[in-house]
Design a protein around this motif. Structure first.
Motif, PDB file in Angstrom:
ATOM      1  N   VAL A 123       7.971  -0.812   1.696  1.00 34.49           N
ATOM      2  CA  VAL A 123       7.857   0.504   2.338  1.00 34.49           C
ATOM      3  C   VAL A 123       7.726   0.363   3.857  1.00 34.49           C
ATOM      4  CG1 VAL A 123       6.815   1.539   0.275  1.00 34.49           C
ATOM      5  CG2 VAL A 123       5.340   0.717   2.102  1.00 34.49           C
ATOM      6  N   ASP A 124       8.125   1.448   4.557  1.00 34.86           N
ATOM      7  CA  ASP A 124       8.077   1.443   6.027  1.00 34.86           C
ATOM      8  C   ASP A 124       6.745   1.939   6.569  1.00 34.86           C
ATOM      9  OD1 ASP A 124      10.927   0.750   6.527  1.00 34.86           O
ATOM     10  OD2 ASP A 124      11.267   2.630   5.448  1.00 34.86           O
ATOM     11  N   VAL A 125       6.139   2.861   5.830  1.00 34.46           N
ATOM     12  CA  VAL A 125       4.912   3.490   6.315  1.00 34.46           C
ATOM     13  C   VAL A 125       3.933   3.639   5.156  1.00 34.46           C
ATOM     14  CG1 VAL A 125       3.912   5.525   7.450  1.00 34.46           C
ATOM     15  CG2 VAL A 125       6.262   4.856   7.990  1.00 34.46           C
ATOM     16  N   VAL A 126       2.679   3.278   5.388  1.00 38.17           N
ATOM     17  CA  VAL A 126       1.611   3.579   4.431  1.00 38.17           C
ATOM     18  C   VAL A 126       0.706   4.618   5.073  1.00 38.17           C
ATOM     19  CG1 VAL A 126      -0.446   2.701   3.249  1.00 38.17           C
ATOM     20  CG2 VAL A 126       1.646   1.332   3.273  1.00 38.17           C
ATOM     21  N   ILE A 127       0.496   5.737   4.381  1.00 37.97           N
ATOM     22  CA  ILE A 127      -0.428   6.752   4.874  1.00 37.97           C
ATOM     23  C   ILE A 127      -1.598   6.884   3.906  1.00 37.97           C
ATOM     24  CG2 ILE A 127       1.379   8.060   6.089  1.00 37.97           C
ATOM     25  CD1 ILE A 127       1.333  10.116   3.807  1.00 37.97           C
ATOM     26  N   SER A 128      -2.707   7.454   4.388  1.00 40.53           N
ATOM     27  CA  SER A 128      -3.852   7.710   3.523  1.00 40.53           C
ATOM     28  C   SER A 128      -4.769   8.697   4.222  1.00 40.53           C
ATOM     29  CB  SER A 128      -4.596   6.406   3.216  1.00 40.53           C
ATOM     30  OG  SER A 128      -5.619   6.633   2.263  1.00 40.53           O
ATOM     31  N   ARG A 184       0.559  -6.051   2.341  1.00 41.01           N
ATOM     32  CA  ARG A 184       1.511  -6.700   1.437  1.00 41.01           C
ATOM     33  C   ARG A 184       2.745  -5.836   1.178  1.00 41.01           C
ATOM     34  NH1 ARG A 184       2.606  -6.244  -3.859  1.00 41.01           N
ATOM     35  NH2 ARG A 184       0.860  -4.862  -4.344  1.00 41.01           N
ATOM     36  N   VAL A 185       2.537  -4.530   0.957  1.00 42.66           N
ATOM     37  CA  VAL A 185       3.664  -3.676   0.566  1.00 42.66           C
ATOM     38  C   VAL A 185       4.486  -3.204   1.762  1.00 42.66           C
ATOM     39  CG1 VAL A 185       2.449  -2.936  -1.510  1.00 42.66           C
ATOM     40  CG2 VAL A 185       2.397  -1.467   0.525  1.00 42.66           C
ATOM     41  N   LEU A 186       3.928  -3.325   2.975  1.00 36.78           N
ATOM     42  CA  LEU A 186       4.682  -2.909   4.165  1.00 36.78           C
ATOM     43  C   LEU A 186       5.733  -3.949   4.527  1.00 36.78           C
ATOM     44  CD1 LEU A 186       1.921  -1.502   6.549  1.00 36.78           C
ATOM     45  CD2 LEU A 186       3.914  -0.232   5.717  1.00 36.78           C
ATOM     46  N   ARG A 187       6.887  -3.444   4.981  1.00 35.74           N
ATOM     47  CA  ARG A 187       7.870  -4.350   5.565  1.00 35.74           C
ATOM     48  C   ARG A 187       7.344  -4.822   6.908  1.00 35.74           C
ATOM     49  NH1 ARG A 187      11.782  -0.091   3.964  1.00 35.74           N
ATOM     50  NH2 ARG A 187      12.578  -0.771   1.948  1.00 35.74           N
ATOM     51  N   PRO A 188       7.749  -6.028   7.346  1.00 31.90           N
ATOM     52  CA  PRO A 188       7.384  -6.442   8.706  1.00 31.90           C
ATOM     53  C   PRO A 188       7.811  -5.360   9.704  1.00 31.90           C
ATOM     54  CG  PRO A 188       8.308  -8.284   7.487  1.00 31.90           C
ATOM     55  CD  PRO A 188       8.483  -7.064   6.608  1.00 31.90           C
ATOM     56  N   GLY A 189       6.908  -5.001  10.589  1.00 38.61           N
ATOM     57  CA  GLY A 189       7.167  -3.902  11.521  1.00 38.61           C
ATOM     58  C   GLY A 189       6.706  -2.556  10.988  1.00 38.61           C
TER      59      GLY A 189
END
Lengths: 269, 60
Positions: free
Chosen positions: A152-157, A176-181
């Motif tokens: 994923v590109d963005v994690v929000i919470s 872990r689940v975020l792409r580099p960047g």
């Protein structure tokens, strides 16, 4: 001020308490700031405004998507671009997923994860009511995300990580689940003074989004240890503390916006 | 759930890929089925269109 070092049974008790509190909150979502929320009992009409949502944003959402359970508007912390994939940790009835869905458009997608069955069912109904074809919801736990590495590109919470017994584990999973960047955009609460061991053990206060909060320094340390860089933790400037955040305010717990990046290069420890 | 989100899902325990078994669909949606971990074999049910990907000891 320690969390994440408690015995496993404490973790399970916290999760059970959080589910017990937020399950019924899913059903009573017609007014904001119900008794099951982080919020106080008043302030319904101004709740969205004080949390950082525009009236225009909220009016475009399915009725019942906004329960007033957050402490900010994570989708407003930084740009979310068309075509991006977004993961929401603790998606509730789906408000932030739907706002993110509008930003990513038809070429993007949004996944919401929540551990409360009633919330996931409600969010799914809201997605159908609102015709959101690019949003899906999963029952899952944010300390054990059912999401592939670098996907994923963005994690929000929004006002959820403070509820987790082990915040470091949540941040490691987000990394872990975020792409580099990829970016982490979080509205949450931090403690401005030490929280007593007694308050920490008070599950009502923990589930009410106050006694589980870490300090800014502890939050920063856990983010860095997880691998995040370009970390900013900014206290939301509020002219007055809205009734919605009064219970947290009593313990010296305040709303912040957290932005952090998973670096493209592997960081030097 | 829609099958096109399979690629970003994984087992919450061992993080291996999941295999989808569809039991009932409504249009593009899978409403009943099972997601099985290709490594540890843990099964995650899909009920009423919602995949339950809680770790087994966290399920009600």
């Amino acid at each position: 001020m320690t969390t994440g070092v408690e015995p496993p049974e404490f973790d399970l008790t916290v999760r059970a308490k959080v589910r017990e509190r937020y399950g019924p909150a899913a059903a009573g979502g017609d007014s904001c700031c119900g008794s099951g929320s982080c919020c106080g009992a008043s302030g319904a009409s101004s709740c969205g405004d004080s949390l950082g949502y525009s009236a225009q944003e909220l009016s475009a959402l399915p009725e019942g998507a906004f329960l007033g359970l957050g402490c900010g508007n994570p989708t407003a912390l930084q740009g979310i671009a068309p075509g991006e994939s977004v993961l929401d940790l603790g998606s509730g009835a789906g408000v932030d997923c739907f706002l993110a869905a509008r930003r990513v458009g038809d070429t993007g997608r949004v996944l919401g994860v929540d551990m409360t069955p009633e919330m996931v069912a409600r969010a799914r109904d809201n997605a159908r009511k609102g015709g959101f074809g690019n949003v899906e919801f999963r029952l899952g736990e944010i300390e054990h995300l059912p999401v592939a590495d670098r996907s994923v590109d963005v994690v929000i919470s929004n006002c959820v990580i403070n509820l987790a017994p082990d915040k470091g584990q949540v941040y490691r999973e987000a990394f872990r689940v975020l792409r580099p960047g990829g970016r982490l955009l979080v509205s949450d609460l931090v403690a401005t003074r030490p929280i007593s061991a007694e308050a920490r053990r008070d599950l009502e206060r923990w589930a009410g989004c106050s006694s589980g909060a870490l300090s800014t320094e502890e939050t920063n340390e856990r983010l860095r240890t997880a691998g995040f860089r370009d970390i900013s933790i900014v206290r939301r400037s509020l002219e007055t503390t809205p009734a919605t955040l009064a219970p947290a305010d009593e313990l010296g717990v305040v709303p912040v916006g957290i932005v952090a990046v998973r670096p493209v290069q592997v960081p030097v420890p | 759930m829609k099958p096109d989100l399979m690629e970003i899902l994984c087992c919450p325990l061992c993080r291996a890929d999941l295999q989808l078994t569809t039991r009932k669909t409504e249009g593009p949606e899978i409403v009943e089925g099972v997601l099985t971990c290709t490594k540890c074999g843990t099964e995650y049910p899909i009920e009423d269109g919602i995949p339950n990907l809680l770790p087994p000891d966290e399920r009600d």
